[in-house]
Design an enzyme around this catalytic site. Sequence first.
Site, PDB file in Angstrom:
ATOM      1  N   HIS A 131       3.583 -43.452  20.191  1.00 36.14           N
ATOM      2  CA  HIS A 131       3.194 -44.791  20.653  1.00 36.14           C
ATOM      3  C   HIS A 131       1.896 -45.297  20.026  1.00 36.14           C
ATOM      4  CE1 HIS A 131       5.858 -44.394  24.516  1.00 36.14           C
ATOM      5  NE2 HIS A 131       6.556 -44.479  23.398  1.00 36.14           N
ATOM      6  N   CYS A 139      -3.506 -55.298  11.046  1.00 36.12           N
ATOM      7  CA  CYS A 139      -3.336 -56.746  11.169  1.00 36.12           C
ATOM      8  C   CYS A 139      -2.036 -57.050  11.899  1.00 36.12           C
ATOM      9  CB  CYS A 139      -3.335 -57.385   9.787  1.00 36.12           C
ATOM     10  SG  CYS A 139      -2.981 -59.151   9.884  1.00 36.12           S
ATOM     11  N   PRO A 240       3.711 -32.839  38.917  1.00 35.12           N
ATOM     12  CA  PRO A 240       3.587 -32.616  40.369  1.00 35.12           C
ATOM     13  C   PRO A 240       4.559 -33.481  41.177  1.00 35.12           C
ATOM     14  CG  PRO A 240       1.649 -33.777  39.510  1.00 35.12           C
ATOM     15  CD  PRO A 240       2.501 -33.413  38.330  1.00 35.12           C
TER      16      PRO A 240
HETATM   17  N1  APR Z   1      -0.146 -33.164  35.515  1.00 39.01           N
HETATM   18  C1  APR Z   1       1.134 -33.445  35.165  1.00 39.01           C
HETATM   19  N2  APR Z   1       1.721 -34.628  35.436  1.00 39.01           N
HETATM   20  C2  APR Z   1       0.985 -35.561  36.072  1.00 39.01           C
HETATM   21  C3  APR Z   1      -0.351 -35.344  36.460  1.00 39.01           C
HETATM   22  C4  APR Z   1      -0.926 -34.076  36.157  1.00 39.01           C
HETATM   23  N3  APR Z   1      -2.180 -33.779  36.489  1.00 39.01           N
HETATM   24  N4  APR Z   1      -0.817 -36.464  37.079  1.00 39.01           N
HETATM   25  C5  APR Z   1       0.195 -37.349  37.059  1.00 39.01           C
HETATM   26  N5  APR Z   1       1.294 -36.800  36.467  1.00 39.01           N
HETATM   27  C6  APR Z   1       2.606 -37.402  36.200  1.00 39.01           C
HETATM   28  C7  APR Z   1       3.041 -38.454  37.199  1.00 39.01           C
HETATM   29  O1  APR Z   1       3.703 -37.860  38.308  1.00 39.01           O
HETATM   30  C8  APR Z   1       3.987 -39.306  36.351  1.00 39.01           C
HETATM   31  O2  APR Z   1       5.332 -38.828  36.455  1.00 39.01           O
HETATM   32  O3  APR Z   1       2.507 -38.068  34.973  1.00 39.01           O
HETATM   33  C9  APR Z   1       3.493 -39.087  34.919  1.00 39.01           C
HETATM   34  C10 APR Z   1       2.849 -40.321  34.298  1.00 39.01           C
HETATM   35  O4  APR Z   1       3.847 -41.294  34.132  1.00 39.01           O
HETATM   36  P1  APR Z   1       3.525 -42.711  33.484  1.00 39.01           P
HETATM   37  O5  APR Z   1       2.320 -43.285  34.121  1.00 39.01           O
HETATM   38  O6  APR Z   1       4.774 -43.510  33.535  1.00 39.01           O
HETATM   39  O7  APR Z   1       3.131 -42.328  31.975  1.00 39.01           O
HETATM   40  P2  APR Z   1       4.103 -42.046  30.746  1.00 39.01           P
HETATM   41  O8  APR Z   1       5.348 -41.373  31.173  1.00 39.01           O
HETATM   42  O9  APR Z   1       3.275 -41.378  29.715  1.00 39.01           O
HETATM   43  O10 APR Z   1       4.451 -43.525  30.273  1.00 39.01           O
HETATM   44  C11 APR Z   1       5.241 -43.713  29.143  1.00 39.01           C
HETATM   45  O11 APR Z   1       4.802 -46.059  29.186  1.00 39.01           O
HETATM   46  O12 APR Z   1       3.479 -48.002  29.327  1.00 39.01           O
HETATM   47  C12 APR Z   1       4.026 -47.047  28.533  1.00 39.01           C
HETATM   48  O13 APR Z   1       3.342 -46.749  26.340  1.00 39.01           O
HETATM   49  C13 APR Z   1       3.025 -46.336  27.650  1.00 39.01           C
HETATM   50  O14 APR Z   1       3.211 -44.145  26.651  1.00 39.01           O
HETATM   51  C14 APR Z   1       3.342 -44.868  27.861  1.00 39.01           C
HETATM   52  C15 APR Z   1       4.777 -44.917  28.379  1.00 39.01           C
END
Ligand code: APR
Length: 270
Positions: A131, A139, A240
């Site tokens: 990403h 640009c 978690p």
């Molecule tokens: N250890 C492991 N997992 C965790 C922890 C932790 N300490 N804290 C939170 N989580 C988990 C949450 O339960 C959740 O399922 O991490 C996950 C984060 O999910 P998102 O916020 O959706 O992040 P992500 O999956 O990386 O998002 C994907 O969405 O907006 C876009 O481009 C952005 O790369 C990102 C993509």
Amino acid sequence: MLAELSPALTAEVQRAAKLLASKQRICLLTGAGISAESGIPTFRDKQTGLWENYAAEDLATPDAFARDPKLVWSWYQWRRQLVADKTPNPAHDALAQWQYHTQSSDQQLTLITQNVDDLHEQAGSTVIHLHGNLWRNRCSQCETPYQSQSRDSYSSEDSSEDSIDFNEGLIDCPHCDGYIRPDIVWFGESLPAQAWQAAEEAAANCEVFISIGTSSLVYPAAGLAQLAKQNGAKIIEINPDPTPNTIVDITLAEKAGVIMPLLIQQITAL
Ligand code: APR
């Protein structure tokens, strides 16, 4: 240290370690959750998630930038400020240590991340970024890379939301009349072709796929686990909280910063 976990989780960590130690091709996909314990907000966690407090369609799409480039640029400048002083946590460190260890073994480990921070690199890992990278720019029209931002130029003294400077100046491209934008993949945009190809190949060829700290909601990245499964891989998930990922063989329902050091300690001892 294993004693801190419940007996059931301890048994699952041991099962995962045994499986991983017996296989050669491992693919890992990390998401915002792996950086949460470093103090970087995730996107979808309740209350603290960025998309719980901001509208992605106003800030992370090409349309948003075309409509209000100053708003989008300022928001990313604020995110840079938020991340500038953050450092790897035990999960990043353990992964880097495992990757280092595999250099002298016949294990092949491919680390893929959806994160735009550079905490894997800071920990010493080699990583495929799907990403983009928060510190790079290009640009918005001619795509020419523009100088990277240096984390040192961001004061971490006040990274509260009030500190977002909406008068933050946009930068004109020196080659055309476009504006400079962060080199990040926004919603509706394609993933970088080379990175995606490498990720697909690693997922399709791996024997074990580990999903760490991702909600598994955003495609195409979320499809990598399915691709691995279709090709016979076992799936391990470290998170978690539950996710919609229904193809998981081993669930380690704890924070990555707790599980990863224990898991790697066991794998490298076997
Ligand atoms: N250890 C492991 N997992 C965790 C922890 C932790 N300490 N804290 C939170 N989580 C988990 C949450 O339960 C959740 O399922 O991490 C996950 C984060 O999910 P998102 O916020 O959706 O992040 P992500 O999956 O990386 O998002 C994907 O969405 O907006 C876009 O481009 C952005 O790369 C990102 C993509």
